[in-house]
Scaffold this motif. Sequence first.
Motif, mmCIF file in Angstrom:
data_model
loop_
_atom_site.group_PDB
_atom_site.id
_atom_site.type_symbol
_atom_site.label_atom_id
_atom_site.label_comp_id
_atom_site.label_asym_id
_atom_site.label_seq_id
_atom_site.Cartn_x
_atom_site.Cartn_y
_atom_site.Cartn_z
ATOM 1 N N ASN A 180 0.767 -1.251 -0.033
ATOM 2 C CA ASN A 180 0.049 -0.004 -0.005
ATOM 3 C C ASN A 180 0.874 1.178 0.059
ATOM 4 O O ASN A 180 0.582 2.104 -0.740
ATOM 5 C CB ASN A 180 -1.076 0.025 1.195
ATOM 6 N N TYR A 181 2.061 1.266 0.609
ATOM 7 C CA TYR A 181 2.643 2.579 0.782
ATOM 8 C C TYR A 181 3.227 2.907 -0.539
ATOM 9 O O TYR A 181 3.031 4.340 -0.863
ATOM 10 C CB TYR A 181 4.128 2.093 1.859
ATOM 11 N N TRP A 182 3.843 2.001 -1.555
ATOM 12 C CA TRP A 182 4.353 2.331 -2.691
ATOM 13 C C TRP A 182 3.108 2.848 -3.640
ATOM 14 O O TRP A 182 3.375 3.645 -4.554
ATOM 15 C CB TRP A 182 4.996 1.410 -3.399
ATOM 16 N N ILE A 183 2.095 2.116 -3.595
ATOM 17 C CA ILE A 183 0.733 2.343 -4.317
ATOM 18 C C ILE A 183 0.354 3.786 -4.086
ATOM 19 O O ILE A 183 0.128 4.670 -5.034
ATOM 20 C CB ILE A 183 -0.342 1.434 -4.035
ATOM 21 N N GLU A 184 0.579 4.189 -2.957
ATOM 22 C CA GLU A 184 0.153 5.663 -2.450
ATOM 23 C C GLU A 184 1.025 6.541 -2.887
ATOM 24 O O GLU A 184 0.761 7.589 -3.351
ATOM 25 C CB GLU A 184 -0.168 5.820 -0.964
ATOM 26 N N ASN A 185 2.344 6.441 -2.590
ATOM 27 C CA ASN A 185 3.311 7.323 -2.721
ATOM 28 C C ASN A 185 4.328 7.417 -3.676
ATOM 29 O O ASN A 185 5.215 8.001 -4.265
ATOM 30 C CB ASN A 185 4.281 7.354 -1.342
ATOM 31 N N ARG A 186 4.376 6.187 -4.665
ATOM 32 C CA ARG A 186 5.230 6.266 -5.848
ATOM 33 C C ARG A 186 4.553 5.588 -6.863
ATOM 34 O O ARG A 186 4.989 4.803 -7.810
ATOM 35 C CB ARG A 186 6.335 5.260 -5.366
ATOM 36 N N ARG A 187 3.321 6.213 -7.272
ATOM 37 C CA ARG A 187 2.448 5.616 -8.146
ATOM 38 C C ARG A 187 3.114 5.509 -9.475
ATOM 39 O O ARG A 187 2.823 4.631 -10.398
ATOM 40 C CB ARG A 187 1.090 6.367 -8.178
ATOM 41 N N GLU A 189 -4.608 -4.902 -1.862
ATOM 42 C CA GLU A 189 -3.762 -4.204 -2.663
ATOM 43 C C GLU A 189 -3.885 -4.355 -4.086
ATOM 44 O O GLU A 189 -3.892 -3.285 -4.721
ATOM 45 C CB GLU A 189 -2.199 -5.008 -2.425
ATOM 46 N N VAL A 190 -4.678 -5.352 -4.593
ATOM 47 C CA VAL A 190 -5.110 -5.313 -5.861
ATOM 48 C C VAL A 190 -6.413 -4.368 -5.991
ATOM 49 O O VAL A 190 -6.364 -3.760 -7.091
ATOM 50 C CB VAL A 190 -5.474 -6.771 -6.315
ATOM 51 N N ARG A 191 -7.073 -3.959 -5.183
ATOM 52 C CA ARG A 191 -8.435 -3.124 -5.046
ATOM 53 C C ARG A 191 -7.652 -1.609 -5.104
ATOM 54 O O ARG A 191 -8.114 -0.723 -5.835
ATOM 55 C CB ARG A 191 -9.104 -3.290 -3.956
ATOM 56 N N GLN A 192 -6.594 -1.619 -4.309
ATOM 57 C CA GLN A 192 -5.899 -0.354 -4.206
ATOM 58 C C GLN A 192 -5.189 0.045 -5.416
ATOM 59 O O GLN A 192 -5.258 1.340 -5.959
ATOM 60 C CB GLN A 192 -5.173 -0.343 -2.916
ATOM 61 N N LEU A 193 -4.749 -0.810 -6.288
ATOM 62 C CA LEU A 193 -3.785 -0.532 -7.350
ATOM 63 C C LEU A 193 -4.938 -0.282 -8.578
ATOM 64 O O LEU A 193 -4.447 0.730 -9.348
ATOM 65 C CB LEU A 193 -3.161 -2.147 -7.553
ATOM 66 N N ALA A 194 -6.038 -0.993 -8.747
ATOM 67 C CA ALA A 194 -6.952 -0.607 -9.494
ATOM 68 C C ALA A 194 -8.109 0.310 -9.279
ATOM 69 O O ALA A 194 -8.862 0.684 -10.015
ATOM 70 C CB ALA A 194 -7.501 -1.885 -10.108
ATOM 71 N N ASP A 195 -8.233 0.632 -7.830
ATOM 72 C CA ASP A 195 -8.965 1.670 -7.508
ATOM 73 C C ASP A 195 -10.300 1.115 -7.673
ATOM 74 O O ASP A 195 -11.215 2.091 -8.125
ATOM 75 C CB ASP A 195 -8.864 3.315 -7.886
ATOM 76 N N ARG A 219 -8.428 -7.518 -13.858
ATOM 77 C CA ARG A 219 -8.680 -7.349 -15.226
ATOM 78 C C ARG A 219 -8.010 -5.968 -15.652
ATOM 79 O O ARG A 219 -7.320 -5.618 -16.603
ATOM 80 C CB ARG A 219 -10.228 -7.517 -15.932
ATOM 81 N N GLU A 220 -8.285 -5.041 -14.893
ATOM 82 C CA GLU A 220 -7.907 -3.545 -15.124
ATOM 83 C C GLU A 220 -6.279 -3.578 -15.113
ATOM 84 O O GLU A 220 -5.601 -2.864 -15.790
ATOM 85 C CB GLU A 220 -8.450 -2.715 -14.060
ATOM 86 N N ILE A 221 -5.534 -4.270 -14.007
ATOM 87 C CA ILE A 221 -4.183 -4.501 -13.997
ATOM 88 C C ILE A 221 -3.630 -5.255 -15.100
ATOM 89 O O ILE A 221 -2.559 -4.875 -15.726
ATOM 90 C CB ILE A 221 -3.771 -4.911 -12.789
ATOM 91 N N LEU A 222 -4.285 -6.221 -15.480
ATOM 92 C CA LEU A 222 -4.034 -6.962 -16.959
ATOM 93 C C LEU A 222 -3.971 -6.090 -18.122
ATOM 94 O O LEU A 222 -2.919 -6.502 -18.872
ATOM 95 C CB LEU A 222 -4.621 -8.119 -17.016
ATOM 96 N N ALA A 223 -4.763 -5.026 -18.099
ATOM 97 C CA ALA A 223 -5.045 -4.385 -19.234
ATOM 98 C C ALA A 223 -3.722 -3.498 -19.395
ATOM 99 O O ALA A 223 -3.362 -3.000 -20.475
ATOM 100 C CB ALA A 223 -6.263 -3.563 -19.213
ATOM 101 N N ARG A 224 -3.159 -3.207 -18.041
ATOM 102 C CA ARG A 224 -1.862 -2.310 -18.292
ATOM 103 C C ARG A 224 -0.443 -3.093 -18.646
ATOM 104 O O ARG A 224 0.436 -2.241 -18.925
ATOM 105 C CB ARG A 224 -1.510 -1.775 -16.911
ATOM 106 N N ALA A 225 -0.487 -4.347 -18.709
ATOM 107 C CA ALA A 225 0.652 -4.949 -19.507
ATOM 108 C C ALA A 225 0.980 -6.431 -18.865
ATOM 109 O O ALA A 225 1.480 -7.186 -19.537
ATOM 110 C CB ALA A 225 1.890 -4.285 -19.537
ATOM 111 N N PRO A 226 1.152 -6.453 -17.472
ATOM 112 C CA PRO A 226 1.596 -7.843 -16.893
ATOM 113 C C PRO A 226 0.666 -8.960 -17.552
ATOM 114 O O PRO A 226 -0.379 -8.782 -18.158
ATOM 115 C CB PRO A 226 1.499 -7.709 -15.549
ATOM 116 N N ARG A 227 1.483 -10.061 -17.795
ATOM 117 C CA ARG A 227 0.689 -11.314 -18.371
ATOM 118 C C ARG A 227 -0.088 -11.856 -17.296
ATOM 119 O O ARG A 227 -1.046 -12.672 -17.485
ATOM 120 C CB ARG A 227 1.758 -12.368 -18.701
ATOM 121 N N ALA A 228 0.240 -11.697 -15.986
ATOM 122 C CA ALA A 228 -0.589 -12.465 -14.914
ATOM 123 C C ALA A 228 -0.790 -11.463 -13.767
ATOM 124 O O ALA A 228 0.312 -10.904 -13.313
ATOM 125 C CB ALA A 228 0.157 -13.865 -14.851
#
Lengths: 300, 300
Positions: free
Chosen positions: B148-155, B174-180, B189-198
Amino acid sequence: MPQILVVGSLAYDDVETPFERRRDVLGGAASYFALAARLYAPVRLVGVIGDDFRESDVERFHAAGVDTSGLERRPGRSFHWLGRYDYGFATAETINTDLGVFGDWRPRVPEAFADSEFVFLANIDPEIQLEVLSQVREPLAVALDTMNYWIENRRSALDEVLRKVDVVSVNEAEVRQLADTHNVLKAAREILARAPRAVIVKRAEHGAQLFMEDRSFWAPAYPLEDVRDPTGAGDAFAGGFIGHLARTGKADDATLRRAVLHGTVCASYAVETFSVDGIERATMPGVDGRIRVLEALVAP
Amino acid sequence: MPQILVVGSLAYDDVETPFERRRDVLGGAASYFALAARLYAPVRLVGVIGDDFRESDVERFHAAGVDTSGLERRPGRSFHWLGRYDYGFATAETINTDLGVFGDWRPRVPEAFADSEFVFLANIDPEIQLEVLSQVREPLAVALDTMNYWIENRRSALDEVLRKVDVVSVNEAEVRQLADTHNVLKAAREILARAPRAVIVKRAEHGAQLFMEDRSFWAPAYPLEDVRDPTGAGDAFAGGFIGHLARTGKADDATLRRAVLHGTVCASYAVETFSVDGIERATMPGVDGRIRVLEALVAP
């Protein structure tokens, strides 16, 4: 075909989630159960309703093929429940309960229903669950649900009915409370040692687990992008579970495991909408499609 | 055989659960990861330790076959973490963090490690994760953890590193926070759309789920009657996951699914004991036995 008997509540619910609110919608454990189980086999419904219960709602059960000849209409108000979900969406906070005619109801199982092969004792006073059991002859399988109130206040009656049923279906908090131990695996084993053949632990969006003496089975939850209202998930689960047993006419271990998938799918229909609308609209081809999704989800 | 590189923290932990307490035990993400992954393939460890780091703990990595030539010892204290678990046992409350020599550390990957085929970027500042990635040549697969700290402060740095990795391994919050977004399925699904395969979502005692573009895979948690200390579960999971990829030398979809089972099993060893003791004692035959238990748990 084997017949299913359900004894439990029919209610009008006021439900609040962080996003929406509905008032006076059809609810109650027996409603959700019956509308799920009827997808699989004939369902006999025993319950009580008040003056205010809409004839159109009775008609919904008829339309779904549910036998309502065990439905008693009594002077007074129907059971009303007001519940609220927070963002966690897992368990409801009960804001108000008005038992109405359900409060002093002692169910009578019609003689024509006494030969039911599969029985679901929905969440109700365990003394009443015992009375119901005494009115059915030789069911192939009986499942029961219960809740924290009965675990705290009717312990001896609950212990007695637990010795007489095949399947106990509870959530994580309830299984811990019932066995007085924190670890769910230990708790399930402790309850199995008291007599039931199987314990089902429902874990909401995390799936459900079936515990039996020599083996356990874990089903993931059906993946949904929108959960609208978790009310009735456990009862729709029981409907799919018992429904699958009745449709196959069996209650062996492999059938119990497969039945957990059907319970999971019926629960998914229940939570997609407010009230019973989702499970009322479900069809067997739809159920089978979702079963295949669950199978793919755990396939290597 | 393919080589595994891990860059992350080595720490001394003070851990409290409602039942027990341990002080100054070996911890840190890289420790848990390395001691899991070395069951599968050679592991190269890049980390920093202070004056107080016990030589006997360095020796534990040697004994486990971990290459510690990337371990820097610097003047000052090692990373210390004090965490507490309540009865829920799911996520730790951090009572105190003393970064010590870890605080201003910029990892240098030894030239001899630059050809590592499988890389784990443990939870650390995403800017540092980017620097590490720039020091390895053409890895077959890179996985990262964050918090969470990096999601908030090093986006923005985090978004950049997300575009360069293959697998993101996070917990539900974390997955909820990352995709808001609240729904885990939508978030993945939102995170997959940004590039990682999994995307791997770790759900503690409820298992783990692997999301890929066209399919997802659900693994139950390994059933344990006693969870002593959840610390390091996610890093041991990553160790088993990356370990399985390295052992097979592959990173195709089927291998990723199977790797989730290995992650799950390694996490189970980590949480059975305080500190790294459980995963340090684990053996490959033991892992294979637990994999069979997981397979049986979802078998129809």
